[in-house]
Scaffold this active site. Structure first.
Site, mmCIF file in Angstrom:
data_model
loop_
_atom_site.group_PDB
_atom_site.id
_atom_site.type_symbol
_atom_site.label_atom_id
_atom_site.label_comp_id
_atom_site.label_asym_id
_atom_site.label_seq_id
_atom_site.Cartn_x
_atom_site.Cartn_y
_atom_site.Cartn_z
ATOM 1 N N ARG A 85 12.470 102.179 23.558
ATOM 2 C CA ARG A 85 13.182 101.039 23.753
ATOM 3 C C ARG A 85 14.264 101.200 24.644
ATOM 4 N NH1 ARG A 85 17.422 98.295 20.308
ATOM 5 N NH2 ARG A 85 17.543 96.205 21.031
ATOM 6 N N HIS A 129 21.417 93.688 26.858
ATOM 7 C CA HIS A 129 22.027 94.568 25.840
ATOM 8 C C HIS A 129 23.545 94.607 25.858
ATOM 9 C CE1 HIS A 129 21.078 97.848 22.458
ATOM 10 N NE2 HIS A 129 22.617 97.829 22.610
ATOM 11 N N GLU A 173 21.257 91.980 19.252
ATOM 12 C CA GLU A 173 22.135 91.678 18.428
ATOM 13 C C GLU A 173 23.122 90.396 18.818
ATOM 14 O OE1 GLU A 173 24.507 95.266 17.351
ATOM 15 O OE2 GLU A 173 22.615 96.124 16.521
ATOM 16 N N ASN A 302 17.606 95.390 13.437
ATOM 17 C CA ASN A 302 18.481 96.781 13.630
ATOM 18 C C ASN A 302 19.384 96.721 12.282
ATOM 19 O OD1 ASN A 302 17.768 96.705 16.152
ATOM 20 N ND2 ASN A 302 19.872 96.301 17.109
ATOM 21 N N TYR A 304 22.104 99.257 10.077
ATOM 22 C CA TYR A 304 22.821 100.479 9.667
ATOM 23 C C TYR A 304 23.653 100.643 8.407
ATOM 24 C CZ TYR A 304 22.419 101.330 14.645
ATOM 25 O OH TYR A 304 21.884 101.659 15.989
ATOM 26 N N GLU A 372 16.416 99.567 15.478
ATOM 27 C CA GLU A 372 17.477 100.438 15.564
ATOM 28 C C GLU A 372 17.817 100.885 14.123
ATOM 29 O OE1 GLU A 372 21.434 99.672 17.590
ATOM 30 O OE2 GLU A 372 20.368 98.635 18.980
HETATM 31 C C1 FCB Z 1 24.298 98.730 17.563
HETATM 32 C C2 FCB Z 1 24.159 98.595 19.066
HETATM 33 C C3 FCB Z 1 23.715 99.896 19.775
HETATM 34 C C4 FCB Z 1 24.434 101.049 19.284
HETATM 35 C C5 FCB Z 1 24.687 101.138 17.772
HETATM 36 C C6 FCB Z 1 25.214 102.441 16.883
HETATM 37 O O1 FCB Z 1 25.040 97.937 17.058
HETATM 38 O O2 FCB Z 1 23.009 97.660 19.454
HETATM 39 O O3 FCB Z 1 24.190 99.714 21.088
HETATM 40 O O4 FCB Z 1 25.849 101.177 19.537
HETATM 41 O O5 FCB Z 1 25.098 99.926 17.023
#
Ligand code: FCB
Length: 464
Positions: A85, A129, A173, A302, A304, A372
Site C-alpha cells: 500500500r 495521503h 484518514e 487504520n 493504533y 495500517e
Molecule cells: C497514521 C498515518 C500514517 C502514519 C501513522 C503512524 O495516522 O496514516 O501516515 O503516520 O499514523
C-alpha cells in the site's frame, strides 16, 4: 512485557486469500520534492513554519525513495508480502492541483506498479495521503467544495494512467486531513477553525464520493474501490455520565462523523448537538449523502490505540472562536503498556472492538482490510516491542474473524522508518531501519518475524 505474556493468533486464524502487506505514503518516504516538476504541497509549506514540526524537519529527503525505489521493491520482495500500500502524490501529477498533468509524475508510479507486478506484489494505491497541492490550499483548500471536484479529476487522471492496480483507496484518514489539519492545527495546513474544519471534513467525503463515481465509470475488471478511516474507540475515563458523554463526543469527532455518512448514508444525530454552536452546516447540499454513501468494495481501517476521554471545560468558551477540536473533552492516559517511542497506549482489544463494532452497526458492511497498524519507537534494530505489538494486534484481528467479521487483509505500518509528520524523523515505525545520513536500509528483527508470518500464511512464529 515478557515473550510468554504475548498473545499470538493460532495457525489457520486467517481466511484463505488473506492479503498480507505493508504500507507507506508518498510524502513520508519519497523526498525529491522538486524532482520532475512536482509542485509544492501543504506539507512542504507547513514544515517551514517555525515550531510546526519537531526539529523543523520536512519530508525532504525522507527515505529518498523517489530515487531508491528499486531497492525498496527488493525489500518488499524479500519480505514476501502479497501487497504493498503506497500513495500517489497529487502535486507530482498535477503540480497546480488541477489543469496541467505532469507526465513525469505519473511515469514514476507507472514504473513502480510495473516493478511490483513483476514481483507478484499487488499494488494498493491510496490517492490522497494528506499532501494537498499548495495551489489548492491557496484557494481555500478542503474548506471549499471546488477542492472535492479537483480531487475527483485528479483521481480519474491517476486511475486512467495506472493499469494493473486492483485496489484503490480514495482518502487516507479524513479525520486527520480535516480535524487535525484545520481544527487542531497540529498537521498541515495548521489551522484552528470551527466551521472551516467541519466544511473540510464534509468536502473530503464529497471528494471521496465524486472520485468513487469516476473510478466506477471507467473500472477495469476486478478493480476494487474503498476508503481508509482511522478508528480510535472513545473509552470513558470513569463511570460518570459526564465522562460517558465526553467519550461519545470523542467517538463522534474521530469515528462517527465519517463512518455514518459513508456506511449509513446519514450524519449522526448528535452532530448538531456537538457542533451546532460553531456551524450552520451550510456546506451540506442535497444529494451529497447519496454520493458519499455509494457502495464500497472494501473499508480500510487504520488502528493504533483507543482514546480515554474525560469531560472538561471548553478551551475557548466563545463559540464564535472555538475550533472543531474543542469539544469539552480531555484525553487521559490510564496506567498500562505504552509504545516505547511515542508513548501511545497499547490496547489490542480496541482493534477487535473496532472491527466487531463496525460489523454490528452496519449490516451491509463491505469486507474490511486493516490498512495500517504499527508501533513507533526510537529506532531499535532488535525491536521486540514492535514484534509483540504486531503479534497481539494480529491476535485481535483473529478474534474478530472468529466472531464472524469479514476481514480480508492486514497491512503493517510501515515498510521503512520515515517522516512521521509533525514528529519528524524521531519516531520510527519501520520494519526496516533507515539511516537518514547515508540512506542505508537495515532490516530489523521485526522484518524477519513479519516475513515468517507472511510466508507462513498466518501461522505465527513465536515472539523472540
Ligand atoms: C497514521 C498515518 C500514517 C502514519 C501513522 C503512524 O495516522 O496514516 O501516515 O503516520 O499514523
Amino acid at each position: 512485557m515478557t515473550a510468554s505474556e504475548v498473545r499470538v493468533p493460532a495457525a489457520g486464524s486467517f481466511p484463505p486469500g488473506f492479503l498480507w502487506g505493508v504500507a507507506t505514503s508518498a510524502y513520508q518516504i519519497e523526498g525529491a520534492v522538486d524532482a520532475d516538476g512536482r509542485g509544492p504541497s501543504i506539507w512542504d509549506t507547513f514544515a517551514r513554519v517555525p515550531g510546526a514540526v519537531a526539529a523543523g524537519e520536512s519530508g525532504d529527503p525522507a527515505c529518498d525513495h523517489h530515487r531508491r525505489w528499486p531497492e525498496d521493491v527488493a525489500l518488499l520482495a524479500g519480505l514476501g508480502v502479497g501487497a504493498y500500500r503506497f500513495s500517489v502524490a497529487w502535486p507530482r501529477v498535477l503540480p497546480e492541483g488541477g489543469g496541467r498533468v505532469e507526465r513525469r509524475g505519473l511515469d514514476f508510479y507507472r514504473r513502480l506498479v510495473d516493478a511490483l507486478r513483476e514481483r507478484d506484489i499487488v499494488p494498493f494505491v491510496t490517492l490522497y495521503h494528506w499532501d494537498l497541492p499548495q495551489a489548492l490550499e491557496d484557494r481555500g483548500g478542503w474548506r471549499v467544495r471546488d477542492t472535492a471536484e479537483r480531487f475527483a479529476d485528479y483521481a480519474a487522471t491517476v486511475h486512467e494512467a495506472l493499469d494493473g492496480v486492483p485496489y484503490w483507496t480514495t482518502l487516507n484518514e479524513p479525520y486527520c486531513s480535516s480535524i487535525t489539519g484545520y481544527a487542531e492545527g497540529r498537521h498541515a495546513p495548521g489551522a484552528r477553525e470551527g466551521h472551516g474544519a467541519l466544511a473540510a471534513a464534509h468536502h473530503l467525503l464529497v471528494g471521496h464520493g465524486l472520485a468513487v463515481a469516476r473510478l466506477r465509470e471507467n473500472a477495469r475488471p476486478g478493480e476494487r474501490v474503498g476508503v481508509t478511516l482511522n478508528m480510535s474507540p472513545g473509552v470513558p475515563a470513569s463511570p460518570s455520565p459526564e465522562d460517558a458523554a465526553a467519550a461519545r463526543r470523542m467517538d463522534l469527532m474521530v469515528n462517527r462523523q465519517f463512518t455514518e455518512p459513508l456506511l449509513g448514508g446519514a450524519y449522526p444525530a448528535d452532530m448538531a448537538e456537538v457542533y451546532g454552536e460553531i456551524t450552520d452546516f451550510s456546506f451540506r447540499r442535497d444529494g451529497d449523502l447519496e454520493l458519499v454513501s455509494a457502495p464500497l468494495d472494501f473499508l480500510g481501517v487504520n488502528y493504533y490505540y483507543p482514546i480515554h476521554a474525560a469531560a472538561a471545560p471548553y478551551a475557548q468558551p466563545d463559540p464564535a472562536l472555538r475550533s472543531a477540536y474543542d469539544i469539552g473533552v480531555r484525553t487521559v492516559m490510564p496506567d498500562g503498556p505504552r509504545t516505547s517511542g511515542l508513548g501511545w497506549r497499547i490496547e489490542p482489544r480496541g482493534l477487535r472492538d473496532t472491527l466487531t463494532g463496525l460489523a454490528a452497526r452496519f449490516p451491509g458492511l463491505p469486507p474490511i482490510l486493516v490498512t495500517e497498524n504499527g508501533y513507533g519507537d526510537a529506532g531499535e534494530l532488535d525491536d521486540t516491542g514492535r514484534v509483540a505489538y504486531l503479534a497481539e494486534h494480529l491476535a485481535a484481528v483473529a478474534d474478530a474473524v472468529a466472531e464472524g467479521v469479514d476481514v480480508r487483509g492486514y497491512f503493517c505500518w510501515s515498510l521503512l522508518d520515515n517522516y512521521e509528520w509533525a514528529r519528524g524523523y524521531a519516531a520510527r515505525f519501520g520494519l526496516v531501519h533507515v539511516d537518514y545520513a547515508t540512506q542505508a536500509r537495515t532490516p530489523k528483527t521485526s522484518y524477519g518475524w513479519y516475513r515468517d508470518v507472511v510466508t507462513g500464511r498466518g501461522a505465527l512464529p513465536a515472539v523472540p
